[in-house]
Design a protein around this motif. Structure first.
Motif, PDB file in Angstrom:
ATOM      1  N   ASN A  25     -15.071 -33.105 -19.921  1.00 36.00           N
ATOM      2  CA  ASN A  25     -14.684 -33.580 -18.587  1.00 36.00           C
ATOM      3  C   ASN A  25     -13.185 -33.857 -18.521  1.00 36.00           C
ATOM      4  O   ASN A  25     -12.505 -33.482 -17.571  1.00 36.00           O
ATOM      5  N   LEU A  26     -12.683 -34.521 -19.560  1.00 41.64           N
ATOM      6  CA  LEU A  26     -11.262 -34.886 -19.577  1.00 41.64           C
ATOM      7  C   LEU A  26     -10.385 -33.652 -19.793  1.00 41.64           C
ATOM      8  O   LEU A  26      -9.357 -33.502 -19.140  1.00 41.64           O
ATOM      9  N   LEU A  27     -10.808 -32.763 -20.698  1.00 39.79           N
ATOM     10  CA  LEU A  27     -10.038 -31.538 -20.932  1.00 39.79           C
ATOM     11  C   LEU A  27     -10.002 -30.677 -19.677  1.00 39.79           C
ATOM     12  O   LEU A  27      -9.007 -30.028 -19.385  1.00 39.79           O
ATOM     13  N   ASN A  28     -11.111 -30.679 -18.938  1.00 37.59           N
ATOM     14  CA  ASN A  28     -11.166 -29.945 -17.661  1.00 37.59           C
ATOM     15  C   ASN A  28     -10.089 -30.461 -16.725  1.00 37.59           C
ATOM     16  O   ASN A  28      -9.397 -29.685 -16.049  1.00 37.59           O
ATOM     17  N   ARG A  29      -9.909 -31.786 -16.686  1.00 38.80           N
ATOM     18  CA  ARG A  29      -8.875 -32.374 -15.814  1.00 38.80           C
ATOM     19  C   ARG A  29      -7.479 -31.941 -16.270  1.00 38.80           C
ATOM     20  O   ARG A  29      -6.644 -31.542 -15.474  1.00 38.80           O
ATOM     21  N   PHE A  30      -7.247 -32.024 -17.595  1.00 38.30           N
ATOM     22  CA  PHE A  30      -5.906 -31.735 -18.106  1.00 38.30           C
ATOM     23  C   PHE A  30      -5.597 -30.239 -18.127  1.00 38.30           C
ATOM     24  O   PHE A  30      -4.436 -29.863 -18.127  1.00 38.30           O
ATOM     25  N   ALA A  31      -6.618 -29.388 -18.156  1.00 36.68           N
ATOM     26  CA  ALA A  31      -6.386 -27.942 -18.200  1.00 36.68           C
ATOM     27  C   ALA A  31      -6.529 -27.341 -16.809  1.00 36.68           C
ATOM     28  O   ALA A  31      -5.541 -27.082 -16.116  1.00 36.68           O
ATOM     29  N   LYS A  32      -7.753 -27.168 -16.362  1.00 34.18           N
ATOM     30  CA  LYS A  32      -8.010 -26.414 -15.124  1.00 34.18           C
ATOM     31  C   LYS A  32      -7.514 -27.138 -13.881  1.00 34.18           C
ATOM     32  O   LYS A  32      -6.890 -26.539 -13.007  1.00 34.18           O
ATOM     33  N   GLU A  33      -7.792 -28.443 -13.788  1.00 30.83           N
ATOM     34  CA  GLU A  33      -7.441 -29.163 -12.558  1.00 30.83           C
ATOM     35  C   GLU A  33      -5.915 -29.309 -12.425  1.00 30.83           C
ATOM     36  O   GLU A  33      -5.376 -29.138 -11.335  1.00 30.83           O
ATOM     37  N   ILE A  34      -5.240 -29.599 -13.523  1.00 26.43           N
ATOM     38  CA  ILE A  34      -3.778 -29.707 -13.471  1.00 26.43           C
ATOM     39  C   ILE A  34      -3.173 -28.331 -13.175  1.00 26.43           C
ATOM     40  O   ILE A  34      -2.191 -28.214 -12.429  1.00 26.43           O
ATOM     41  N   ASP A  35      -3.769 -27.275 -13.726  1.00 27.00           N
ATOM     42  CA  ASP A  35      -3.290 -25.918 -13.441  1.00 27.00           C
ATOM     43  C   ASP A  35      -3.427 -25.608 -11.951  1.00 27.00           C
ATOM     44  O   ASP A  35      -2.536 -25.004 -11.339  1.00 27.00           O
ATOM     45  N   ALA A  36      -4.549 -26.046 -11.347  1.00 24.51           N
ATOM     46  CA  ALA A  36      -4.754 -25.836  -9.903  1.00 24.51           C
ATOM     47  C   ALA A  36      -3.704 -26.599  -9.096  1.00 24.51           C
ATOM     48  O   ALA A  36      -3.169 -26.086  -8.107  1.00 24.51           O
ATOM     49  N   ILE A  37      -3.392 -27.827  -9.524  1.00 22.74           N
ATOM     50  CA  ILE A  37      -2.377 -28.622  -8.817  1.00 22.74           C
ATOM     51  C   ILE A  37      -0.992 -27.995  -8.993  1.00 22.74           C
ATOM     52  O   ILE A  37      -0.188 -27.978  -8.062  1.00 22.74           O
ATOM     53  N   ASP A  38      -0.736 -27.448 -10.177  1.00 18.00           N
ATOM     54  CA  ASP A  38       0.566 -26.814 -10.444  1.00 18.00           C
ATOM     55  C   ASP A  38       0.774 -25.557  -9.609  1.00 18.00           C
ATOM     56  O   ASP A  38       1.869 -25.323  -9.090  1.00 18.00           O
ATOM     57  N   ASN A  39      -0.273 -24.718  -9.541  1.00 12.89           N
ATOM     58  CA  ASN A  39      -0.090 -23.372  -8.995  1.00 12.89           C
ATOM     59  C   ASN A  39      -0.815 -23.108  -7.687  1.00 12.89           C
ATOM     60  O   ASN A  39      -0.254 -22.474  -6.785  1.00 12.89           O
ATOM     61  N   MET A  40      -2.064 -23.581  -7.570  1.00  6.55           N
ATOM     62  CA  MET A  40      -2.887 -23.194  -6.420  1.00  6.55           C
ATOM     63  C   MET A  40      -2.503 -23.946  -5.147  1.00  6.55           C
ATOM     64  O   MET A  40      -2.404 -23.360  -4.071  1.00  6.55           O
ATOM     65  N   ILE A  41      -2.272 -25.251  -5.264  1.00  6.11           N
ATOM     66  CA  ILE A  41      -1.943 -26.042  -4.065  1.00  6.11           C
ATOM     67  C   ILE A  41      -0.614 -25.597  -3.449  1.00  6.11           C
ATOM     68  O   ILE A  41      -0.550 -25.385  -2.233  1.00  6.11           O
ATOM     69  N   PRO A  42       0.474 -25.410  -4.247  1.00  3.02           N
ATOM     70  CA  PRO A  42       1.729 -24.942  -3.619  1.00  3.02           C
ATOM     71  C   PRO A  42       1.558 -23.596  -2.910  1.00  3.02           C
ATOM     72  O   PRO A  42       2.027 -23.428  -1.783  1.00  3.02           O
ATOM     73  N   ASP A  43       0.856 -22.653  -3.567  1.00  4.40           N
ATOM     74  CA  ASP A  43       0.653 -21.337  -2.946  1.00  4.40           C
ATOM     75  C   ASP A  43      -0.167 -21.460  -1.672  1.00  4.40           C
ATOM     76  O   ASP A  43       0.122 -20.816  -0.657  1.00  4.40           O
ATOM     77  N   GLY A  44      -1.209 -22.304  -1.724  1.00  2.00           N
ATOM     78  CA  GLY A  44      -2.059 -22.509  -0.534  1.00  2.00           C
ATOM     79  C   GLY A  44      -1.278 -23.124   0.623  1.00  2.00           C
ATOM     80  O   GLY A  44      -1.412 -22.705   1.777  1.00  2.00           O
ATOM     81  N   LEU A  45      -0.444 -24.134   0.300  1.00  2.00           N
ATOM     82  CA  LEU A  45       0.358 -24.785   1.342  1.00  2.00           C
ATOM     83  C   LEU A  45       1.371 -23.821   1.961  1.00  2.00           C
ATOM     84  O   LEU A  45       1.545 -23.787   3.186  1.00  2.00           O
ATOM     85  N   LYS A  46       2.031 -23.035   1.107  1.00  2.00           N
ATOM     86  CA  LYS A  46       2.994 -22.046   1.625  1.00  2.00           C
ATOM     87  C   LYS A  46       2.309 -21.099   2.600  1.00  2.00           C
ATOM     88  O   LYS A  46       2.813 -20.824   3.687  1.00  2.00           O
ATOM     89  N   MET A  47       1.149 -20.599   2.168  1.00  2.00           N
ATOM     90  CA  MET A  47       0.435 -19.622   2.983  1.00  2.00           C
ATOM     91  C   MET A  47      -0.061 -20.243   4.275  1.00  2.00           C
ATOM     92  O   MET A  47       0.095 -19.679   5.363  1.00  2.00           O
ATOM     93  N   MET A  48      -0.665 -21.436   4.177  1.00  2.00           N
ATOM     94  CA  MET A  48      -1.258 -22.070   5.357  1.00  2.00           C
ATOM     95  C   MET A  48      -0.192 -22.388   6.403  1.00  2.00           C
ATOM     96  O   MET A  48      -0.343 -22.045   7.589  1.00  2.00           O
ATOM     97  N   LEU A  49       0.901 -23.018   5.989  1.00  2.00           N
ATOM     98  CA  LEU A  49       1.951 -23.379   6.941  1.00  2.00           C
ATOM     99  C   LEU A  49       2.612 -22.138   7.534  1.00  2.00           C
ATOM    100  O   LEU A  49       2.891 -22.080   8.733  1.00  2.00           O
ATOM    101  N   SER A  50       2.827 -21.150   6.696  1.00  2.00           N
ATOM    102  CA  SER A  50       3.457 -19.914   7.168  1.00  2.00           C
ATOM    103  C   SER A  50       2.618 -19.261   8.258  1.00  2.00           C
ATOM    104  O   SER A  50       3.126 -18.931   9.339  1.00  2.00           O
ATOM    105  N   TYR A  51       1.317 -19.091   7.992  1.00  2.00           N
ATOM    106  CA  TYR A  51       0.456 -18.415   8.971  1.00  2.00           C
ATOM    107  C   TYR A  51       0.182 -19.284  10.197  1.00  2.00           C
ATOM    108  O   TYR A  51       0.008 -18.762  11.298  1.00  2.00           O
ATOM    109  N   PHE A  52       0.155 -20.596  10.013  1.00  2.00           N
ATOM    110  CA  PHE A  52      -0.057 -21.483  11.162  1.00  2.00           C
ATOM    111  C   PHE A  52       1.090 -21.339  12.168  1.00  2.00           C
ATOM    112  O   PHE A  52       0.871 -21.171  13.374  1.00  2.00           O
TER     113      PHE A  52
END
Length: 1459
Positions: free
Chosen positions: A999-1026
């Motif tokens: 559970n903890l490794l999941n947070r430090f690996a996958k979830e932090i990776d999502a915060i590092d890469n997925m959220i910025p890309d999602g925000l860029k795309m969402m605001l741009s298209y909006f």
């Protein structure tokens, strides 16, 4: 006889096209329009039925929907036959002239019969919805619209009376056909119900999800792939072996050349993996590629129709119906484009999911067969990264791979069509594209290198976190949290620094691609108007070109992402290939033969072994007679554990042969315990046999422990046995082996961690000549001298070789090194005396200790087993998914970490860039509408200048926004990771006992990776298209204000679809995240226990467990991407409705609207489809990934330890000066609701006093140490050290000033020096001095890198005894006034133990020493002994006084042979 009648019936274009009321000939209506759907069905039906036959999913029950389809089909077929007989009987004369009228109804009816048969076949094969039949009915309805229009017009002009039967038949047929089309839009209800609708009404649970299709299950995917990969890997190894002679010849190659060879090998292994995956999943992937190609055909057709529409707007004489036809055609083409696009995406995601399953399966299987040298190069953290991050990169690669080769083709086609419109000026666009591509190719390569670096830092961080979680108890004992926190943050800062560079480069890439449409248009239009004054930019040229450029924007914007994804995937493939090509255990290392009682159980025939192919040999030859007990003795590091490893096939065989007769059971030196119930740990996959199970529990002295556990043997054991003492773990490990009823038992010092009397009980009941294993072949590694007289054969190991062998008497009579050792450290007469008196003594011991199980077996009553509450023995908390939408507070929390100034800057820059875009587009429409004077337009230079200035301003704003978002998200990510790390490290030990490390490794690996890469890309795309959507709506409303009537309802419908989708999607994302953690936990557990799993031959069961966990994860993932496809189709149809509305309203306002405004409105409305879809998709991605923020923040609310240090504390720097410890009515418990582990302890330990603490396993000895270090806080009472209440000072102030040598020696990967002194406080001289006192100096000085010797993860490249000596060296370095030894020398031989005890006595002479002891001889000269039982102090005095009292301590001494 004529087929169609007169030649006059042929197509007359004056009647069909060049007219205000178009008509098609009867011949065309009754042939082409009738036969087109029929040909489609008859040609494709055999292939479709074959597909259903090969991919059936079981028969569906007959539903009302299916019944309605069959009934309507029957009526449809009957109308054709009615019309046939009517013509045959009533209109016979027409047949001579018009044979087609007779044939068409028959063909139509037979086709409907075929369609009905396909509906039935779909039900039989379990197909719930059919795109195949949907297109058939859609084609039928579209082809019937023209005859319908003709017949309605004819009926209005002539009435129904001339041919009423055929009119009624046609109208009825059309109505039923329309009904069939409507019904084909719905799917048959699945037997388990509709999860999607349920997800909207109430939060989804795991049990609501559909089960995976058979072709998507791990078993089906991996069984096919594993054979392919094995063959590919073998081929690669053969190629390497062919090269090996040349490598040998070129051994003097420079380092660069050797590095190049290594890189080439890694790349070739990655390409081998890619080839294997392509062979397995390529054919299905190609079907999706075909859909993409069809999508592209429709995509390029739309601008051509737009050109016709704008031509219609310019032509004042054009009939109005043509405008409506073009509008309808544009709508139809857009809809078909959407359908094929989403079918392609569905296929890609399905293939991606299967690739993920396949790679996870291969990695897991590999982790079970890696040899020891390969295992040292691959830490658990790195393997977790492979199945989390790298598999995700491969999934992304599958989705975007086609863009890599198709995007250039699409770009070429766009430029070709632009050439047709603008002539040679299109070359300027080509030049712009040629400039953009190399720039982004360069950026992609740079980002690929940066990503490799980032992944390296991420691997290091996750690996370190895994070690921290595994050794958290040591960190807390030594107050090392800050040192390791700084190490993790060091990795993290390097990772974020690399990410920042990568994101800035990505921002350049995004800015260039998002501005590409403007740059291309600016270059082409500029060249077009400047090379010739007669070149006029009218609406048709501008907006058809802009439509083509907008199409061009899609491949251009996808290409950097596709290239980046491909580069990342190649890195991941290389990493995965390298791992999957690691050396494996050679099955020929040992020969397993059937059990034979009349031959030797284990035979080493001149065997030489080493830990790696290049390593030094470490063992020679030996024979073990069947049914005998062989004891293996020797100093620390002499090769005892290596001998057992050789018997298991874990070491590399250099020469000779090893054979083992029968099955094996193995007990490792460090017990490996699963996160499962005690019962499951002992049964280990076998069926429970009550009587044998009871015998095993009694023999392994586990029955008293069951009384203390809250749910008996149903109690859940934490990861690595966190809630068991060292002795309990070892006895559970032994019980697992005994229960197996194997033929050969390999026991690696299983008695070192248990008390002396318990050890003797286990030896007598299990291992010895009268134990339950008396008829089995037993190889026992031991340091206990008392057991040696009863061994049939003793092997003495020195430096990996057998120096002496023989029975106990034989070895004593030889008067060799072994005999000297025995005479020095043991007295055999006492052992004999003890063994004779054991039965008598054990009764007395039972009386005092309550160990009633030494004599009789007490079976567990059945009622206890049946009525244990389900959650009573539950320890670990499973990763649970929250329900409902992500709370607004989570967004506020995330954006607050970014900072308001940065957020306002981002919004302003987005608004500015879209305002610039709107301005230059509107400027183009004004340019297009400018009147042409003498064949030219005025002020073209000015118009071009304004257009260019606005476009460049937009490009700069795009770069600014993407950089601002990237930097803001990195700031947020840094804060969130730091908070998570602080929250975890400040958590008490009880938190780690209850929370699986996965559970903890999941947070430090996958979830932090999502915060590092997925959220910025999602925000860029969402605001741009909006903001782009806002621009389109403004343009459409400017052109046709009446469009507001259509747009407003669509906004509400859009909102409904969005809420409907996000509710389900968000919960599915949570369920998917939750189901991912057990995969990591299981993998972690498997890697650490691989040798045990292999020894017991349990690989198939563990592989099946891994398959189940991966399938559970994919069960949540599959509906998520299906839901995204549902959303995409719905939203794109909604967007296509806006295209239709804009087109029709423009046609209706033909006289009042300028072609420039129509071109602007329609060309922009064509983009709405994509905008809507991407907005919700990116919004959903953001919401789904904000779940990662939610999951990271979960641990902010968990209980925390006391403060590490208290500001303004008046604690003297030299505290404690004397080491006086006082317990006052002290009590503690492990968790709320459990019985107190220590009860009313009151004792005073004077300065310089040496206190031994003894008692049965589980008596509370280690709990005293936990209390002193405040690992567990007091439930009642107080502890004073030098008169200061330890509860009132900071934890680090306390823990850093007292020292413990713990029971489980834990080392971390890193240098030996770092393991001794992580804060770098002591000089090298002090470190060497500590090593000398710990008897490690000779060993370390012989290492090539000495203090810089790299310890592997968990210190696995050192023996257990050496690790304990390193822990002793730590204590000698700290030299505090209080030392606690928690069974610290259990894994050492007696000689080393004696040396260490001497060192402790001399070096800690002026300190208070508390020793929790199994070997009573080590504490016989102590000033005080505390005897504990069930949390109470039962006796306390000097050893001599306690013996004279003949109490419990007296009997323990007799058992240990000390009297």
């Amino acid at each position: 006889m004529c087929f169609c009648g007169n030649r006059d019936e042929d197509v007359d274009w004056n009647q069909t096209w060049y007219t205000h009321s178009p008509e098609l000939s009867n011949c065309f209506q009754n042939t082409i329009l009738v036969w087109s759907p029929c040909i489609y069905l008859w040609v494709l039906a055999p292939f479709y039925c074959l597909h259903l036959y090969c991919h059936g999913r079981g028969r569906l029950p007959l539903s009302s929907l299916c019944s309605a389809k069959l009934l309507l089909g029957f009526f449809l077929a009957s109308f054709g036959f009615v019309e046939f007989f009517y013509i045959l009987l009533e209109r016979r004369l027409e047949i001579q002239q018009h044979l087609v009228f007779l044939l068409s109804p028959i063909i139509r009816s037979l086709t409907v019969v075929l369609a009905v048969s396909v509906v039935h076949w779909e039900r039989v094969r379990g197909c719930r919805s059919s795109i195949f039949l949907f297109f058939f009915w859609l084609l039928g309805v579209v082809c019937s619209l023209i005859p319908l229009h003709a017949k309605v017009q004819l009926a209005v002009e002539q009435g129904l009376s001339p041919d009423i039967v055929r009119y009624l038949a046609f109208f009825s047929y059309f109505t039923l056909q329309l009904a069939q089309l409507f019904l084909s839009c719905f799917a048959d209800r699945a037997p388990s119900g509709t999860a999607f609708l349920k997800g909207y009404r109430s939060p989804l649970q795991a049990e609501d999800l559909w089960s995976l299709r058979e072709e998507d299950t791990s078993v089906r995917i991996i069984s096919d792939l594993e054979e392919e990969w094995t063959a590919e890997r073998t081929k690669l190894q053969q190629q390497d072996s062919k090269k090996s002679p040349s490598i040998a010849l070129e051994s003097r190659l420079p380092d660069q050349a050797q590095l190049l060879r290594k890189i080439q090998k890694e790349q070739s292994s990655g390409f081998c993996l890619l080839r294997t995956l392509a062979r397995s999943f390529g054919p299905y992937f190609l079907t999706g590629t075909l859909c993409l190609l069809v999508h592209d055909v429709f995509m390029f057709s739309v601008p051509q129709v737009l050109s016709l529409l704008l031509g219609f707007m310019k032509d004042e004489e054009a009939p109005i119906w043509k405008g409506y036809l073009y509008a309808g055609l544009m709508f139809l083409l857009s809809c078909l484009q959407s359908v094929f696009n989403h079918q392609y995406t569905y296929t890609c995601f399905t293939v991606g999911m299967r690739v993920k399953t396949a790679v996870m399966g291969l990695v897991y299987r590999k982790s079970l067969v890696m040899n020891s040298s390969a295992r040292r190069t691959c830490t658990v953290g790195e393997i977790v990264n492979l199945v989390s991050t790298d598999t995700q990169k491969l999934m992304d690669f599958v989705v975007y791979f086609n863009a890599v080769w198709l995007a250039p083709i699409e770009v070429t086609l766009c430029l070709f069509f632009l050439w047709q419109h603008l002539g040679p000026s299109a070359l300027a666009g080509i030049a712009t594209v040629i400039f953009i591509f190399p720039l982004n190719g360069f950026i992609a390569r740079k980002r690929s290198k940066l990503q490799e670096v980032q992944m390296k830092y991420m691997d290091g961080r996750v690996k370190l976190m895994n070690e921290i979680l595994n050794g958290i108890k040591i960190l807390k004992f030594y107050a090392w949290e800050k040192a390791f926190l700084q190490q993790v943050l060091g990795y993290r800062e390097k990772e974020l620094k690399t990410l920042k560079k990568s994101q800035i480069l990505y921002s350049v890439s995004i800015a260039s691609f998002n501005s590409s449409s403007f740059l291309i248009a600016f270059a082409m239009f500029g060249v077009y108007v400047l090379i010739d004054d007669k070149n006029v930019l009218d609406a048709q040229k501008i907006f058809v070109s802009m439509a083509l450029i907008n199409i061009l924007k899609t491949p251009l914007s996808q290409l950097p992402f596709a290239m980046s994804t491909t580069m990342q995937a190649l890195v991941s493939l290389k990493r995965l290939g390298k791992f999957l090509c690691q050396d494996e255990l050679n099955p020929e290392n040992i020969v397993r033969e059937p059990f034979k009682s009349d031959v030797d159980g284990v035979v080493f025939d001149n065997g030489t072994f080493s830990w790696s192919k290049e390593g030094a040999p470490c063992l020679k030859s030996v024979r073990v007679p069947c049914g005998s007990l062989v004891a293996v003795v020797g100093h620390v590091g002499s090769g005892k554990s290596s001998l057992l490893s050789a018997m298991l096939g874990e070491t590399e065989k250099r020469s000779g042969s090893v054979s083992i007769k029968g099955s094996i059971a193995y007990v490792p030196q460090q017990a490996w315990i699963q996160n499962a119930s005690l019962l499951d740990n002992i049964l280990f996959g076998k069926e429970k046999k009550k009587s044998w199970y009871q015998r095993v529990l009694e023999a392994c002295a586990l029955l008293p422990d069951l009384d203390n556990l809250p749910a008996g043997d149903a109690t859940e054991i934490g990861e690595k046995g966190l809630n068991l003492s060292g002795g309990q773990k070892q006895r559970v490990s032994l019980a697992r082996a005994v229960y197996r009823k194997a033929d050969v038992y390999l026991l690696d010092d299983p008695l070192s961690a248990v008390d002396a009397h318990v050890g003797q009980h286990i030896f007598n009941k299990v291992i010895g000549p009268k134990g339950v294993l008396r008829d089995k072949t037993r190889v026992l590694v031991t340091h206990g001298m008392s057991f040696l007289p009863q061994a049939d054969l003793i092997l003495v190991l020195v430096n990996g070789e057998i120096s002496e062998r023989g029975s106990y008497k034989e070895l004593l009579n030889r008067n060799g090194a072994f005999a000297d050792f025995i005479h020095t450290f043991a007295n055999s007469e006492r052992k004999k005396c003890f063994s004779e008196d054991f039965q008598r003594v054990s009764y007395g011991f039972c009386k005092y200790c309550g160990d009633r199980n030494s004599i009789a077996i007490e079976p567990l009553p059945d009622s206890d087993e049946e009525h244990i509450p389900e959650d009573l023995g539950k320890l670990t908390k499973t990763d649970k998914a929250r329900i409902g939408r992500v709370k607004l507070e989570m967004y506020i929390e995330y954006f607050r970490t970014i900072g308001l100034p940065l957020i306002f800057s981002i919004v302003f820059l987005y608004a500015f860039q879209q305002a610039a875009s709107l301005s230059y587009n509107y400027w183009l429409s004004l340019w297009a509408d400018q009147p042409v004077i003498n064949g030219t337009q005025l002020n073209t230079d000015l118009k071009l200048g304004v257009y260019g200035a606005l476009g460049f301003a937009q490009g700069i704003a795009i770069f600014g926004t993407t950089v601002a978002i990237s930097l803001g998200c990195i700031i947020a990510s840094r804060h969130l990771h730091l908070d998570l790390l602080n929250n975890v490290l400040h958590s008490p030990m009880s938190f780690f006992e209850c929370t699986p490390s996965g559970n903890l490794l999941n947070r430090f690996a996958k979830e932090i990776d999502a915060i590092d890469n997925m959220i910025p890309d999602g925000l860029k795309m969402m605001l741009s298209y909006f903001f782009k959507l806002m621009e389109v709506c403004i343009i459409v409303l400017m052109a046709t204000p009446f469009a507001a009537v259509i747009i407003l309802p669509m906004v509400f419908f859009y909102g409904f679809i969005q809420s409907f989708y996000v509710a389900t999607s968000c919960q599915l994302r949570r369920l998917e995240s939750v189901s991912r953690s057990p995969i990591y936990t299981h993998l972690n557990e498997t890697v650490q226990g691989a040798s045990v799993i292999r020894a017991f031959n349990e690989q198939p069961r563990f592989i099946m467990g891994a398959n189940d966990k991966v399938d559970q994860n994919q069960t949540a993932y599959f509906p998520r991407f299906v839901a995204t496809r549902w959303l995409g189709v719905n939203l794109e149809f909604l967007g296509n409705g806006i295209v239709l509305a804009a087109s029709i309203l423009s046609v209706m306002a033909k006289g009042t609207l300028s072609p420039g405004m129509v071109g602007l409105a329609v060309s922009h409305s064509l983009q709405v489809t994509g905008f809507l879809s991407w907005i919700v998709r990116s919004w959903t991605d953001v919401e789904n990934n904000i779940v990662s923020v939610e999951r990271v923040k979960e641990y902010a609310d968990t209980p925390k330890e006391a403060d590490w240090s208290i500001e303004g504390s008046s604690l003297p720097p030299s505290w404690p000066q004397t080491g006086l410890i006082e317990f006052q009515d002290y009590g503690l418990q492990y968790r709320k609701g459990l019985e107190l582990a220590l009860k009313g302890i009151s004792v005073r330990i004077q300065e310089r006093e040496k206190v031994g603490i003894v008692g049965r396993t589980g008596a509370g000895k280690s709990s005293l140490a936990l209390g002193i270090f405040r690992i567990l806080e007091a439930t009642k009472g107080k502890i004073y050290i030098d008169g200061i209440n330890i509860a009132e000072i900071g934890l680090h102030d306390l823990r850093s000033r007292i020292t413990i040598i713990p029971q489980d020696p834990v080392l971390f990967s890193g240098s030996l020096r770092m393991n001794l002194d992580p804060f770098d406080v002591y000089s090298d001289e002090e470190v060497w001095n500590a090593l000398e006192l710990a008897h490690l100096k000779n060993f370390v000085s012989e290492l090539p890198e000495k203090l810089d010797h790299e310890c592997s993860e968990g210190g696995e490249n050192l023996s257990l005894g050496q690790r304990q000596l390193v822990c002793l060296a730590r204590a000698l370095l700290r030299k505090t006034k209080i030392l606690v030894l928690d069974e610290a020398t259990a894994a050492l031989d007696l000689e080393t133990d004696t040396l260490i005890q001497t060192t402790i006595r001399s070096q800690f002479e002026d300190c208070a020493v508390l020793t929790i002891a199994h070997r009573l001889n080590t504490i016989m000269d102590y000033t005080k002994v505390i005897v504990m039982d069930k949390g109470h102090i039962v006796e306390m005095d000097s050893p001599s006084n306690l013996i004279s009292k003949r109490g419990q301590f007296y009997f323990m001494c007799r058992e240990a042979g000390l009297m």
